[in-house]
Design an enzyme around this catalytic site. Structure first.
Site, mmCIF file in Angstrom:
data_model
loop_
_atom_site.group_PDB
_atom_site.id
_atom_site.type_symbol
_atom_site.label_atom_id
_atom_site.label_comp_id
_atom_site.label_asym_id
_atom_site.label_seq_id
_atom_site.Cartn_x
_atom_site.Cartn_y
_atom_site.Cartn_z
ATOM 1 N N SER A 1 0.852 -1.185 0.000
ATOM 2 C CA SER A 1 0.000 0.000 0.000
ATOM 3 C C SER A 1 0.889 1.236 0.000
ATOM 4 C CB SER A 1 -0.887 0.006 1.248
ATOM 5 O OG SER A 1 -1.509 1.263 1.444
ATOM 6 N N TYR B 1 -2.962 -0.234 10.395
ATOM 7 C CA TYR B 1 -2.777 -0.585 8.985
ATOM 8 C C TYR B 1 -1.410 -0.143 8.465
ATOM 9 C CZ TYR B 1 -3.770 -1.061 4.004
ATOM 10 O OH TYR B 1 -3.720 -1.417 2.668
#
Length: 236
Positions: free
Chosen positions: A131, A144
């Site tokens: 990501s 995250y």
């Protein structure tokens, strides 16, 4: 088996499903997922595919599922399964941390370990779907980005460890992608969802296919994919 064999975790939806679509014309797919019905349905869409049904957070189940595959070679391993998390630090607890790290980091390491001999036999390629949050942390909630930074470090280490074995390792860092996970995230931010603001899963799949099919003299080590002008202008 004359086709290259690629295992894709999280292959029934979102980015994982788009990767399977991109590879299906000339690869044999091993499609991973927790829901047997969804995995078997996905396999039926393709000319050459087989199921890999397990919860990657369950170490024993994953080890058995790999053994059941009985693969003597694996040309590609795509780690696409993952979970998000937007809890603020004051709202989190140990179990929240354990869950996201188990799936986003530990499962990647363990599945890689379990398939290494098959990857070595094929001098295969490992791709981790990371990501933008694995390069720069922002916003509320550290779970995250912490897991994605850890995944970046793991991928970097694997690349150097496995380079002598002829195994290539690529880390793909997309911006926000139009998936169900993204819809949930936008809803948690109390914003209106516009799919045209985000990357398409197919765009990420194109990058993954590029990494997997690179000529032997080349390795795509890190690929960063950001939304193009059309999406950026739509947000402004």
């Amino acid at each position: 088996m004359s086709r290259p064999i690629v295992l894709v975790t999280g292959g029934t939806r979102g980015i994982g499903a788009a990767i399977c679509d991109a590879l299906a014309p000339d690869h044999h797919l091993v499609i991973g997922g927790r829901d047997r019905a969804a995995v078997e349905s996905a396999c039926e869409r393709y000319e050459s595919a087989q199921p890999f049904v397990c919860d990657v957070a369950d170490g024993d189940a994953m080890e058995q599922a790999v053994a059941d595959l009985g693969l003597d070679r694996l040309d590609g391993l795509v780690h696409s399964a993952g979970v998000s998390g937007g809890w603020r630090t004051e709202e989190s607890n140990r179990q929240v941390w354990r869950n996201i790290l188990e799936i986003n980091v530990i499962a990647v390491s363990e599945l890689t370990r379990l398939t290494l001999e098959a990857l070595r036999a094929a001098e295969g390629t490992i791709v981790t779907i990371n990501s933008g949050s694995g390069l720069r942390a922002s916003g509320a909630g550290g779970h995250y980005p912490a897991s994605k930074f850890a995944l970046t470090a793991l991928t970097d280490v694997l690349r150097e460890e496995l380079r002598p074995d002829g195994i290539r390792v690529c880390s793909v860092h997309p911006g926000r992608v139009n998936t169900e996970m993204q819809r949930d995230l936008v809803a948690s931010e109390h914003r209106t969802y516009d799919p045209l603001e985000f990357l398409r899963p197919e765009s990420v799949a194109t990058a993954v296919r590029t990494a997997l099919t690179a000529t032997p003299d080349a390795t795509y080590e890190t690929i960063s994919i950001r939304p193009g002008p059309a999406a950026t202008n739509r947000r402004s």
